[in-house]
Write a protein that holds these residues in place. Structure first.
Motif, short mmCIF file in Angstrom:
data_model
loop_
_atom_site.label_atom_id
_atom_site.label_comp_id
_atom_site.label_asym_id
_atom_site.label_seq_id
_atom_site.Cartn_x
_atom_site.Cartn_y
_atom_site.Cartn_z
N LYS A 28 1.33 -1.78 0.23
CA LYS A 28 -0.13 -0.19 -0.23
C LYS A 28 0.58 1.46 0.10
CE LYS A 28 -4.21 2.38 2.24
NZ LYS A 28 -4.25 2.78 4.11
N ALA A 29 1.50 1.32 0.72
CA ALA A 29 2.78 2.19 1.22
C ALA A 29 3.44 2.50 -0.48
CB ALA A 29 3.96 1.66 1.63
N LEU A 30 4.29 1.84 -0.35
CA LEU A 30 4.98 1.64 -1.97
C LEU A 30 4.02 2.94 -3.46
CD1 LEU A 30 6.55 -1.74 -2.18
CD2 LEU A 30 7.68 0.90 -3.13
N THR A 31 2.19 2.01 -3.38
CA THR A 31 1.83 1.36 -4.71
C THR A 31 0.29 3.00 -4.43
OG1 THR A 31 0.29 0.23 -3.88
CG2 THR A 31 1.80 -0.73 -5.52
N LYS A 32 0.49 3.02 -3.26
CA LYS A 32 -0.52 4.45 -3.00
C LYS A 32 -2.50 3.93 -2.67
CE LYS A 32 2.79 7.39 -2.92
NZ LYS A 32 4.03 6.58 -2.67
N LYS A 33 -1.82 1.72 -2.84
CA LYS A 33 -3.20 1.50 -3.72
C LYS A 33 -4.16 1.12 -2.48
CE LYS A 33 -4.20 -0.22 -8.38
NZ LYS A 33 -3.22 -1.93 -9.17
N GLU A 34 -5.88 1.40 -2.52
CA GLU A 34 -6.26 0.35 -1.07
C GLU A 34 -6.34 -0.44 -1.20
OE1 GLU A 34 -7.61 2.13 1.81
OE2 GLU A 34 -6.43 4.01 1.25
N LYS A 51 1.72 -0.81 -10.48
CA LYS A 51 2.81 -0.14 -11.06
C LYS A 51 3.43 1.17 -10.12
CE LYS A 51 2.46 -1.49 -16.14
NZ LYS A 51 1.96 -2.50 -16.01
N VAL A 52 4.40 1.05 -10.02
CA VAL A 52 4.65 2.42 -9.13
C VAL A 52 6.18 3.17 -9.90
CG1 VAL A 52 6.83 2.87 -6.76
CG2 VAL A 52 4.99 0.95 -6.92
N THR A 74 9.76 5.93 -15.63
CA THR A 74 9.46 4.37 -16.17
C THR A 74 8.72 3.42 -14.98
OG1 THR A 74 10.52 2.25 -16.53
CG2 THR A 74 11.79 3.83 -15.37
N THR A 75 8.48 2.63 -14.90
CA THR A 75 7.69 1.46 -13.68
C THR A 75 8.05 0.63 -13.63
OG1 THR A 75 6.16 1.22 -15.62
CG2 THR A 75 5.22 2.65 -14.72
N ILE A 76 7.70 -0.24 -11.84
CA ILE A 76 8.48 -0.82 -11.76
C ILE A 76 7.36 -1.99 -11.18
CG2 ILE A 76 9.22 -0.42 -9.78
CD1 ILE A 76 11.63 -2.47 -10.66
N GLU A 77 7.02 -3.34 -10.98
CA GLU A 77 5.52 -3.43 -10.85
C GLU A 77 5.35 -4.45 -9.67
OE1 GLU A 77 3.02 -5.82 -14.11
OE2 GLU A 77 3.18 -7.57 -13.17
N PHE A 78 4.79 -3.95 -8.27
CA PHE A 78 4.96 -5.15 -7.58
C PHE A 78 3.56 -5.60 -7.22
CE2 PHE A 78 8.34 -2.00 -6.34
CZ PHE A 78 8.61 -2.22 -5.45
N VAL A 79 4.10 -7.15 -6.91
CA VAL A 79 2.62 -8.14 -6.59
C VAL A 79 2.75 -8.33 -5.12
CG1 VAL A 79 1.79 -10.11 -7.41
CG2 VAL A 79 3.36 -8.83 -8.96
N GLN A 248 12.12 10.48 7.43
CA GLN A 248 12.96 10.02 6.12
C GLN A 248 12.58 8.88 5.11
OE1 GLN A 248 16.25 11.49 5.75
NE2 GLN A 248 15.58 12.05 3.23
N SER A 249 10.87 9.55 4.36
CA SER A 249 10.66 8.33 3.50
C SER A 249 11.67 7.22 3.25
CB SER A 249 9.23 8.46 3.09
OG SER A 249 9.32 7.20 1.83
N GLN A 250 11.58 5.93 3.32
CA GLN A 250 12.29 5.13 2.43
C GLN A 250 11.67 4.13 1.54
OE1 GLN A 250 15.95 3.35 5.17
NE2 GLN A 250 14.40 3.47 6.94
N LEU A 251 11.16 4.57 1.18
CA LEU A 251 9.66 4.21 -0.04
C LEU A 251 11.39 4.05 -0.74
CD1 LEU A 251 6.37 4.68 0.73
CD2 LEU A 251 7.53 2.85 0.93
N ASP A 252 11.18 5.16 -1.48
CA ASP A 252 12.24 5.38 -2.77
C ASP A 252 13.67 4.49 -2.32
OD1 ASP A 252 11.10 7.09 -3.80
OD2 ASP A 252 11.73 8.51 -4.24
#
Ligand SMILES: Nc1nc2c(ncn2[C@@H]2O[C@H](COP(=O)(O)OP(=O)(O)O)[C@@H](O)[C@H]2O)c(=O)[nH]1
Ligand SMILES: [Mg+2]
Length: 347
Positions: A28-34, A51-52, A74-79, A248-252
């Motif tokens: 959720k944090a990476l993709t901001k999806k519910e 996709k992120v 460009t995107t990378i996909e998380f599953v 400091q977010s570590q998502l990147d």
């Protein structure tokens, strides 16, 4: 045909781990999806896919120079794959189905729980990262063993003696607990087993999901220590607010770690000034592969391309000026794409 389709898609990262370790939270944090996040095992059954955008300051810089109508990351996909439990390879907790979903991923992230919260069931029964990794590894290995056993039976019928020798060798080592990625294999052997998409050949990153009360200092290969609950909690705050709160977010960092472990680089296209766009490609790829990504029907038509590094383009302030200075090179089909190349394909 399958390969072509795959090339056109993003590289894909599977998020794996035991139940209740924070897999859906990081997704959720990476993709901001519910997504459904619940303190129960098996909340996730169908995989969530998202996709992120890959963060890249060079894309913004290029955009500032070229001023296109559109800028595309460009995107990378998380599953987000459902939790694995002991016995998953035998189908425990729908495990077999989840293990199969990992096959289609290019790399995996294992979330390891080192946060301590009694209200949230801990399937392992204790905070023990080494053991937790081991439990998941055993399931991956057992699945690979099963895949290889099936392959051996098939090859026996076909009397493929050479191939069977390779498969048996790998099977033996897996039985002793080695991940396929740890086994010494020749390039030819690697090619021979590619079709089986063995789970333990995939590059892996460990994320130790911590909270402020747990400390973990033992070194572990390829790991990031992150408080996923905080990442989720701070999601809606602006950069300014995060700064004020000292967060400091570590998502990147996670996204870039995936990029690195897969040996990926970025090149850019500017479409004659209309769209500045970043693209992902494997290191050491030939430029015709880059061309195929950008123009799906390119293969036979590729003749040459104009290339400049994004740094040189930034210094020149425009494509025309860079060209006048002789910084834009014309290259043929044997050119190898470099990270940060800006490419104009010519048909
Ligand atoms: N205290 C704490 N709770 C967390 C953390 N990460 C996840 N949780 C909670 O643990 C529960 C399970 O998380 P979830 O992401 O759904 O786990 P999954 O089963 O691995 O997908 C949820 O209630 C989360 O809020 C963390 O870092 N700290
Ligand atoms: Mg989940």
């Amino acid at each position: 045909m399958f390969l072509l389709y795959h090339w056109a898609m993003s590289f894909s990262i599977g998020i794996i781990g035991l139940p209740n370790v924070g897999k859906s939270t990081i997704f959720k944090a990476l993709t901001k999806k519910e997504v459904k996040i619940a303190p129960r095992a098996f909340t996730t059954i169908d995989p969530n896919i998202g996709k992120v955008a890959v963060p890249d300051k060079r894309l913004q810089d290029l955009s500032a120079i070229i001023r296109p109508e559109k800028t595309t990351s460009t995107t990378i996909e998380f599953v987000d794959i459902a939790g694995l439990v002991k016995g998953a390879h035998k189908g425990e907790g729908l495990g077999n189905q989840f293990l199969a979903q990992i096959k289609n991923c290019d790399a995996v992230i294992q979330i390891v729980r080192i946060f301590d919260k009694p209200e949230i069931e801990n399937v392992l029964g204790e905070i023990n990262p080494e053991k937790e990794i081991e439990v998941v590894n055993v399931e991956l290995l057992m699945k690979d063993l099963e895949t290889l056993q099936n392959a051996v039976s098939k090859m026996k019928k076909k009397k493929e003696v050479k191939k069977n020798e390779i498969l048996e060798k790998i099977k033996d080592q897996i039985s002793q607990g080695s991940l396929v990625s740890e086994i010494d294999l020749t390039d030819k052997e690697k090619m021979e087993i590619k079709e089986y998409q063995l789970l333990t050949t995939k590059p892996i990153i460990y994320i130790l999901n911590t909270n402020s009360r747990t400390e973990f200092s033992k070194p572990l290969f390829n790991h990031l220590l992150i408080n996923l609950k905080d990442e989720e909690g701070f999601l809606d705050l602006s950069d300014q607010e995060k700064k004020e709160l000292g967060f400091q977010s570590q998502l990147d960092k996670i996204i870039l770690a995936c990029y690195n472990i897969l040996d990926l680089i970025t090149f850019f296209t500017v479409a004659g000034g209309k769209e500045v766009r970043a693209w992902t490609i494997t290191k050491n790829s030939e430029i015709k592969e880059a061309g195929n990504k950008v123009h799906s029907d390119f293969k036979d038509k590729f003749i040459r391309a104009e290339v400049i590094s994004c740094d040189e383009l930034a210094l020149s302030a425009s494509w025309t000026k860079a060209k006048e200075k002789g910084l834009v090179k014309t290259v043929g089909r044997d050119y190898k794409v470099k990270d940060g190349d800006v490419i104009e394909f010519k048909i």
